[in-house]
Design a protein around this motif. Sequence first.
Motif, PDB file in Angstrom:
ATOM      1  N   GLY A  99       0.775  -1.234   0.000  1.00 30.47           N
ATOM      2  CA  GLY A  99       0.000   0.000   0.000  1.00 30.47           C
ATOM      3  C   GLY A  99       0.803   1.279   0.000  1.00 30.47           C
ATOM      4  N   THR A 100       2.011   1.239   0.569  1.00 32.87           N
ATOM      5  CA  THR A 100       2.777   2.482   0.683  1.00 32.87           C
ATOM      6  C   THR A 100       3.274   3.053  -0.641  1.00 32.87           C
ATOM      7  N   PRO A 101       3.742   2.240  -1.610  1.00 29.79           N
ATOM      8  CA  PRO A 101       4.257   2.854  -2.844  1.00 29.79           C
ATOM      9  C   PRO A 101       3.233   3.686  -3.616  1.00 29.79           C
ATOM     10  N   PRO A 102       1.992   3.210  -3.839  1.00 27.93           N
ATOM     11  CA  PRO A 102       1.024   4.065  -4.546  1.00 27.93           C
ATOM     12  C   PRO A 102       0.693   5.341  -3.768  1.00 27.93           C
ATOM     13  N   ALA A 103       0.559   5.214  -2.445  1.00 32.79           N
ATOM     14  CA  ALA A 103       0.260   6.398  -1.636  1.00 32.79           C
ATOM     15  C   ALA A 103       1.442   7.356  -1.632  1.00 32.79           C
ATOM     16  N   ARG A 104       2.643   6.827  -1.753  1.00 36.91           N
ATOM     17  CA  ARG A 104       3.833   7.673  -1.812  1.00 36.91           C
ATOM     18  C   ARG A 104       3.728   8.673  -2.952  1.00 36.91           C
ATOM     19  N   GLU A 105       3.298   8.215  -4.106  1.00 42.99           N
ATOM     20  CA  GLU A 105       3.220   9.107  -5.265  1.00 42.99           C
ATOM     21  C   GLU A 105       2.260  10.259  -5.005  1.00 42.99           C
ATOM     22  N   VAL A 106       1.157   9.974  -4.325  1.00 39.52           N
ATOM     23  CA  VAL A 106       0.176  11.019  -4.003  1.00 39.52           C
ATOM     24  C   VAL A 106       0.815  12.084  -3.114  1.00 39.52           C
ATOM     25  N   ILE A 107       1.535  11.631  -2.104  1.00 39.79           N
ATOM     26  CA  ILE A 107       2.138  12.574  -1.158  1.00 39.79           C
ATOM     27  C   ILE A 107       3.286  13.339  -1.800  1.00 39.79           C
ATOM     28  N   VAL A 108       4.102  12.671  -2.587  1.00 41.90           N
ATOM     29  CA  VAL A 108       5.210  13.364  -3.264  1.00 41.90           C
ATOM     30  C   VAL A 108       4.669  14.460  -4.180  1.00 41.90           C
ATOM     31  N   ASN A 109       3.635  14.149  -4.935  1.00 43.89           N
ATOM     32  CA  ASN A 109       3.041  15.157  -5.822  1.00 43.89           C
ATOM     33  C   ASN A 109       2.448  16.315  -5.018  1.00 43.89           C
ATOM     34  N   PHE A 110       1.852  15.999  -3.885  1.00 41.82           N
ATOM     35  CA  PHE A 110       1.304  17.042  -3.001  1.00 41.82           C
ATOM     36  C   PHE A 110       2.425  17.956  -2.509  1.00 41.82           C
ATOM     37  N   LEU A 153       7.604   8.306   7.012  1.00 41.22           N
ATOM     38  CA  LEU A 153       8.909   7.666   6.923  1.00 41.22           C
ATOM     39  C   LEU A 153       9.182   7.149   5.514  1.00 41.22           C
ATOM     40  N   HIS A 154       8.194   6.493   4.925  1.00 41.86           N
ATOM     41  CA  HIS A 154       8.367   5.907   3.592  1.00 41.86           C
ATOM     42  C   HIS A 154       8.668   6.984   2.542  1.00 41.86           C
ATOM     43  N   VAL A 155       7.919   8.074   2.605  1.00 38.02           N
ATOM     44  CA  VAL A 155       8.106   9.169   1.650  1.00 38.02           C
ATOM     45  C   VAL A 155       9.373   9.963   1.961  1.00 38.02           C
ATOM     46  N   GLY A 156       9.498  10.355   3.224  1.00 32.50           N
ATOM     47  CA  GLY A 156      10.596  11.236   3.592  1.00 32.50           C
ATOM     48  C   GLY A 156      11.963  10.633   3.387  1.00 32.50           C
ATOM     49  N   LEU A 157      12.056   9.305   3.446  1.00 33.32           N
ATOM     50  CA  LEU A 157      13.341   8.642   3.279  1.00 33.32           C
ATOM     51  C   LEU A 157      13.543   8.134   1.859  1.00 33.32           C
ATOM     52  N   SER A 158      12.715   8.621   0.946  1.00 32.49           N
ATOM     53  CA  SER A 158      12.870   8.243  -0.466  1.00 32.49           C
ATOM     54  C   SER A 158      13.232   9.436  -1.342  1.00 32.49           C
ATOM     55  N   LEU A 159      13.296  10.623  -0.729  1.00 31.17           N
ATOM     56  CA  LEU A 159      13.497  11.843  -1.506  1.00 31.17           C
ATOM     57  C   LEU A 159      14.980  12.100  -1.765  1.00 31.17           C
ATOM     58  N   ASP A 160      15.262  12.720  -2.917  1.00 33.65           N
ATOM     59  CA  ASP A 160      16.645  13.060  -3.243  1.00 33.65           C
ATOM     60  C   ASP A 160      17.157  14.191  -2.363  1.00 33.65           C
ATOM     61  N   GLN A 161      16.259  15.111  -2.019  1.00 31.33           N
ATOM     62  CA  GLN A 161      16.629  16.254  -1.190  1.00 31.33           C
ATOM     63  C   GLN A 161      16.146  16.011   0.232  1.00 31.33           C
ATOM     64  N   GLY A 162      16.996  16.237   1.207  1.00 32.50           N
ATOM     65  CA  GLY A 162      16.654  15.929   2.588  1.00 32.50           C
ATOM     66  C   GLY A 162      15.658  16.904   3.185  1.00 32.50           C
ATOM     67  N   LEU A 163      14.716  16.375   3.942  1.00 36.55           N
ATOM     68  CA  LEU A 163      13.764  17.198   4.671  1.00 36.55           C
ATOM     69  C   LEU A 163      14.443  17.807   5.900  1.00 36.55           C
ATOM     70  N   LEU A 164      13.796  18.810   6.467  1.00 34.77           N
ATOM     71  CA  LEU A 164      14.277  19.401   7.713  1.00 34.77           C
ATOM     72  C   LEU A 164      14.185  18.377   8.844  1.00 34.77           C
ATOM     73  N   GLY A 165      13.194  17.509   8.767  1.00 37.71           N
ATOM     74  CA  GLY A 165      13.058  16.438   9.747  1.00 37.71           C
ATOM     75  C   GLY A 165      11.794  15.638   9.527  1.00 37.71           C
ATOM     76  N   ILE A 166      11.770  14.431  10.073  1.00 31.09           N
ATOM     77  CA  ILE A 166      10.606  13.544  10.011  1.00 31.09           C
ATOM     78  C   ILE A 166      10.238  13.147  11.435  1.00 31.09           C
ATOM     79  N   VAL A 167       8.943  13.229  11.753  1.00 27.45           N
ATOM     80  CA  VAL A 167       8.461  12.796  13.061  1.00 27.45           C
ATOM     81  C   VAL A 167       7.419  11.702  12.858  1.00 27.45           C
ATOM     82  N   SER A 168       7.673  10.555  13.467  1.00 29.44           N
ATOM     83  CA  SER A 168       6.766   9.403  13.376  1.00 29.44           C
ATOM     84  C   SER A 168       6.208   9.086  14.746  1.00 29.44           C
ATOM     85  N   PHE A 169       4.890   9.267  14.897  1.00 30.56           N
ATOM     86  CA  PHE A 169       4.194   8.877  16.118  1.00 30.56           C
ATOM     87  C   PHE A 169       3.490   7.537  15.885  1.00 30.56           C
TER      88      PHE A 169
END
Length: 205
Positions: free
Chosen positions: A67-78, A106-122
């Motif tokens: 389920g995560t890969p298809p949803a990843r595309e939605v979030i990346v485009n967003f 986590l799935h999206v944030g750790l797949s990007l070429d450019q690093g995010l300021l941070g990721i928080v997983s609750f």
Amino acid sequence: MPKQLVVLLHGYGADGNDLIGLGSYWQQALPEALFVSPDAPAPCAENPFGFQWFAIDLDRTISRVTGTPPAREVIVNFLIDLWAKTGLSARDTFLVGFSQGAMMALHVGLSLDQGLLGIVSFSGAFIPPDGFESGLSAKPPVCLVHGDLDQVVDPKLSQEASVMLQTHGYDVSYHVSPGVAHGIAPDGLDFATSFILAQLAAAND
């Protein structure tokens, strides 16, 4: 104009309103941030008033992996659209999620070429994106928070994520909330707030 973005990804069966309250809580710490909490793309199969990033079947592990890969595309485009509209970038963005939303963060944030300021997983879990083992993606700092009595998402999944990410060279801040089930407790929220403030301070050095 905002100087940071905080994108909040809700859990299974909820909607964007479920986490937007974190924006009010963090507004003092992040006075120049824009808080955005989108709805997941699909209606929730088990809650007609909520949404899901991906469906949950009997085997939850398989559901996450498929389920995560298809949803990843939605979030990346967003995110790409949001960055274009605000003039900001991944380097200005915190990606925060709860439960299923944490898995997506986590799935999206750790797949990007450019690093995010941070990721928080609750209360989440880490489903490695394609290419994770290659080590070519950016390595943003990660905060993992989990209640030790969580019966919805096994607390061991955050512990395993911490070990895996540190093994691959990530800076991980990991906190267990004692006596807490599937939710965000004050101590976990304080831990995440300290993490966010630390990343802001490091970015401004």
